[in-house]
Design a protein around this motif. Structure first.
Motif, PDB file in Angstrom:
ATOM      1  N   PHE A 175       0.844  -1.187   0.000  1.00  0.00           N
ATOM      2  CA  PHE A 175       0.000   0.000   0.000  1.00  0.00           C
ATOM      3  C   PHE A 175       0.881   1.238   0.000  1.00  0.00           C
ATOM      4  CE2 PHE A 175      -2.080  -3.334   2.492  1.00  0.00           C
ATOM      5  CZ  PHE A 175      -3.298  -3.462   1.851  1.00  0.00           C
ATOM      6  N   LEU A 185      -4.145  10.248  11.647  1.00  0.00           N
ATOM      7  CA  LEU A 185      -3.479   9.102  12.257  1.00  0.00           C
ATOM      8  C   LEU A 185      -1.992   9.418  12.287  1.00  0.00           C
ATOM      9  CD1 LEU A 185      -3.392   6.224  13.383  1.00  0.00           C
ATOM     10  CD2 LEU A 185      -3.165   5.396  11.035  1.00  0.00           C
ATOM     11  N   LEU A 223       0.572   4.081  17.166  1.00  0.00           N
ATOM     12  CA  LEU A 223      -0.542   4.541  16.338  1.00  0.00           C
ATOM     13  C   LEU A 223      -1.383   5.467  17.215  1.00  0.00           C
ATOM     14  CD1 LEU A 223      -1.770   1.222  14.651  1.00  0.00           C
ATOM     15  CD2 LEU A 223       0.000   2.812  13.859  1.00  0.00           C
ATOM     16  N   VAL A 237      -7.009  10.876   7.902  1.00  0.00           N
ATOM     17  CA  VAL A 237      -7.966   9.780   8.083  1.00  0.00           C
ATOM     18  C   VAL A 237      -9.261  10.143   7.371  1.00  0.00           C
ATOM     19  CG1 VAL A 237      -9.357   8.489   9.757  1.00  0.00           C
ATOM     20  CG2 VAL A 237      -6.981   9.066  10.275  1.00  0.00           C
ATOM     21  N   GLU A 238      -9.679   9.267   6.466  1.00  0.00           N
ATOM     22  CA  GLU A 238     -10.884   9.551   5.692  1.00  0.00           C
ATOM     23  C   GLU A 238     -12.143   9.324   6.523  1.00  0.00           C
ATOM     24  OE1 GLU A 238     -11.970   7.388   1.813  1.00  0.00           O
ATOM     25  OE2 GLU A 238     -10.457   8.891   1.319  1.00  0.00           O
ATOM     26  N   ARG A 239     -12.021   8.365   7.408  1.00  0.00           N
ATOM     27  CA  ARG A 239     -13.193   8.014   8.217  1.00  0.00           C
ATOM     28  C   ARG A 239     -12.709   7.360   9.491  1.00  0.00           C
ATOM     29  NH1 ARG A 239     -18.197   4.435   5.872  1.00  0.00           N
ATOM     30  NH2 ARG A 239     -19.218   3.995   7.855  1.00  0.00           N
ATOM     31  N   PHE A 240     -13.366   7.685  10.584  1.00  0.00           N
ATOM     32  CA  PHE A 240     -12.991   7.130  11.875  1.00  0.00           C
ATOM     33  C   PHE A 240     -14.233   6.553  12.539  1.00  0.00           C
ATOM     34  CE2 PHE A 240     -12.628   7.811  16.522  1.00  0.00           C
ATOM     35  CZ  PHE A 240     -11.591   6.943  16.777  1.00  0.00           C
ATOM     36  N   GLU A 241     -14.114   5.348  13.059  1.00  0.00           N
ATOM     37  CA  GLU A 241     -15.243   4.731  13.745  1.00  0.00           C
ATOM     38  C   GLU A 241     -14.771   4.156  15.073  1.00  0.00           C
ATOM     39  OE1 GLU A 241     -18.353   4.660  12.709  1.00  0.00           O
ATOM     40  OE2 GLU A 241     -18.121   5.309  10.620  1.00  0.00           O
ATOM     41  N   HIS A 242     -15.626   4.271  16.037  1.00  0.00           N
ATOM     42  CA  HIS A 242     -15.339   3.631  17.324  1.00  0.00           C
ATOM     43  C   HIS A 242     -16.560   2.817  17.720  1.00  0.00           C
ATOM     44  CE1 HIS A 242     -13.018   3.140  20.979  1.00  0.00           C
ATOM     45  NE2 HIS A 242     -14.175   3.151  21.602  1.00  0.00           N
ATOM     46  N   PHE A 243     -16.415   1.510  17.696  1.00  0.00           N
ATOM     47  CA  PHE A 243     -17.558   0.637  18.013  1.00  0.00           C
ATOM     48  C   PHE A 243     -17.534   0.241  19.486  1.00  0.00           C
ATOM     49  CE2 PHE A 243     -16.680  -0.615  13.441  1.00  0.00           C
ATOM     50  CZ  PHE A 243     -17.679   0.197  12.925  1.00  0.00           C
ATOM     51  N   ILE A 255      -7.455   0.245   9.127  1.00  0.00           N
ATOM     52  CA  ILE A 255      -6.646  -0.152  10.280  1.00  0.00           C
ATOM     53  C   ILE A 255      -7.596  -0.254  11.467  1.00  0.00           C
ATOM     54  CG2 ILE A 255      -4.741   0.474  11.816  1.00  0.00           C
ATOM     55  CD1 ILE A 255      -3.459   2.017   9.546  1.00  0.00           C
ATOM     56  N   ILE A 268      -6.380  -4.098   6.679  1.00  0.00           N
ATOM     57  CA  ILE A 268      -7.310  -4.691   5.711  1.00  0.00           C
ATOM     58  C   ILE A 268      -7.390  -3.792   4.484  1.00  0.00           C
ATOM     59  CG2 ILE A 268      -9.672  -5.537   5.354  1.00  0.00           C
ATOM     60  CD1 ILE A 268      -9.891  -5.353   8.549  1.00  0.00           C
ATOM     61  N   GLU A 305     -17.985  -0.521   3.543  1.00  0.00           N
ATOM     62  CA  GLU A 305     -19.145  -0.662   4.434  1.00  0.00           C
ATOM     63  C   GLU A 305     -19.292  -2.093   4.936  1.00  0.00           C
ATOM     64  OE1 GLU A 305     -20.937   1.498   5.829  1.00  0.00           O
ATOM     65  OE2 GLU A 305     -20.132   3.203   4.737  1.00  0.00           O
ATOM     66  N   LEU A 342     -16.643  -2.712   7.595  1.00  0.00           N
ATOM     67  CA  LEU A 342     -16.980  -2.028   8.845  1.00  0.00           C
ATOM     68  C   LEU A 342     -18.103  -2.767   9.574  1.00  0.00           C
ATOM     69  CD1 LEU A 342     -16.794   1.750   7.809  1.00  0.00           C
ATOM     70  CD2 LEU A 342     -15.129   0.411   9.095  1.00  0.00           C
ATOM     71  N   ARG A 352     -17.854  -4.293  13.221  1.00  0.00           N
ATOM     72  CA  ARG A 352     -18.807  -3.870  14.249  1.00  0.00           C
ATOM     73  C   ARG A 352     -19.477  -5.082  14.902  1.00  0.00           C
ATOM     74  NH1 ARG A 352     -23.689  -3.304  15.233  1.00  0.00           N
ATOM     75  NH2 ARG A 352     -24.374  -4.081  13.207  1.00  0.00           N
ATOM     76  N   ALA A 394     -13.928  -1.554  19.237  1.00  0.00           N
ATOM     77  CA  ALA A 394     -12.912  -1.472  18.191  1.00  0.00           C
ATOM     78  C   ALA A 394     -12.693  -0.015  17.804  1.00  0.00           C
ATOM     79  CB  ALA A 394     -13.335  -2.268  16.961  1.00  0.00           C
ATOM     80  N   THR A 395     -11.458   0.310  17.496  1.00  0.00           N
ATOM     81  CA  THR A 395     -11.121   1.633  16.976  1.00  0.00           C
ATOM     82  C   THR A 395     -10.697   1.440  15.528  1.00  0.00           C
ATOM     83  OG1 THR A 395     -10.376   2.354  19.152  1.00  0.00           O
ATOM     84  CG2 THR A 395      -9.627   3.637  17.262  1.00  0.00           C
ATOM     85  N   VAL A 396     -11.335   2.156  14.611  1.00  0.00           N
ATOM     86  CA  VAL A 396     -11.132   1.891  13.186  1.00  0.00           C
ATOM     87  C   VAL A 396     -10.787   3.165  12.413  1.00  0.00           C
ATOM     88  CG1 VAL A 396     -12.137   0.857  11.121  1.00  0.00           C
ATOM     89  CG2 VAL A 396     -12.874   0.060  13.374  1.00  0.00           C
ATOM     90  N   PHE A 397      -9.692   3.105  11.686  1.00  0.00           N
ATOM     91  CA  PHE A 397      -9.290   4.202  10.807  1.00  0.00           C
ATOM     92  C   PHE A 397      -9.401   3.738   9.350  1.00  0.00           C
ATOM     93  CE2 PHE A 397      -6.709   4.366  14.672  1.00  0.00           C
ATOM     94  CZ  PHE A 397      -6.965   5.636  15.135  1.00  0.00           C
ATOM     95  N   VAL A 398     -10.035   4.533   8.525  1.00  0.00           N
ATOM     96  CA  VAL A 398     -10.078   4.238   7.093  1.00  0.00           C
ATOM     97  C   VAL A 398      -9.191   5.251   6.370  1.00  0.00           C
ATOM     98  CG1 VAL A 398     -11.516   3.980   5.042  1.00  0.00           C
ATOM     99  CG2 VAL A 398     -12.440   3.367   7.288  1.00  0.00           C
TER     100      VAL A 398
END
Ligand code: NI
Ligand code: NI
Ligand code: NI
Lengths: 107, 107, 107
Positions: free
Chosen positions: A97, B3, B45, B101-107, C5, C46, C54, C57, C61, C94-98
């Motif tokens: 990447f 990030l 990170l 970071v294009e998108r950030f999610e916290h589940f 990530i 990933i 989507e 994610l 999730r 989970a913490t997720v960065f796109v």
């Protein structure tokens, strides 16, 4: 500035690392595992100026590309003389990447 | 959202980690190794809002910047009284990449 | 192409890994540790096409979201019959960065 994240098989890791260092390209290596069959691999973090990306990709390609290998399926198991012959398999390969770096600092 | 990927020497890792947690900045740490002389290091990170990037870079700089140290080259080897004196060396240092970071999610 | 990530707790790692492989999504996993209470976790790398973000994610999730669990605080310690009852705790997350991938190569 780009950040190149390259996942290579462990067996190619040292060779790739040395090839990059030889070209004065600093690398950071992380032990990783793959989700499919590639059990042990190494994740390289490589920060380079834009005009060296091609060079780095070329080094990665040369040192980790898929190539033919030979494996003896029953090697080490079963009784000898059971008709176990080496078979050709694919080894190596790299997933790479290239990310854009917004800012780079070296303290 | 950014990030921040920071590679620091192992000896600075705990101090930096604590400094970031003290400021309520969550970090993920990965054991890594460097290609040149920096055998053991840690890759951080750090996900932060844009307006906290400067703060995080300042914390990293303060806790990992190159500084003078002393090393006795023959320490533990050779015969004693051989004129082995401590020499000044550079230790520490950090390599830092800031990525968008294009998108950030916290589940 | 995106690079996702995701940092998930170790206890969710195998389940998530299998769920992704089941959908033919290759993953690279790195052992990591967190700065706060989350001692052991796993960092997933990933790489996916934009139109599968989507989906990934959603899989993350489902397999790592915060949920209720039960823990017996004195389990394994103290004397029995000391009034130690299970308490409800939160587990997972989970913490997720796109990140946007500028270039992707597979050698
Ligand atoms: Ni040279
Ligand atoms: Ni506080
Ligand atoms: Ni299938």
């Amino acid at each position: 500035m780009k950040l190149i994240i390259a996942v290579v098989q462990d067996r190619d890791s040292n060779r790739l690392s040395q090839a990059l260092v030889w070209e004065h390209i600093p690398v950071t290596k992380l032990a990783s595992t793959g989700g499919f069959l590639r059990a042990g691999n190494t994740t390289f973090l490589i920060g380079v100026d834009d005009d060296r990306v091609e060079k780095v990709l070329e080094i990665i390609r040369k040192n980790s590309q898929v190539r033919k290998g030979w494996m003896t399926p029953h090697m080490g198991g079963g009784n000898e003389g059971d008709g176990s012959y080496p078979v050709e398999v694919q080894v190596g390969g790299a997933t790479v990447f290239v990310l854009s770096v917004e800012r780079f600092e070296h303290f």
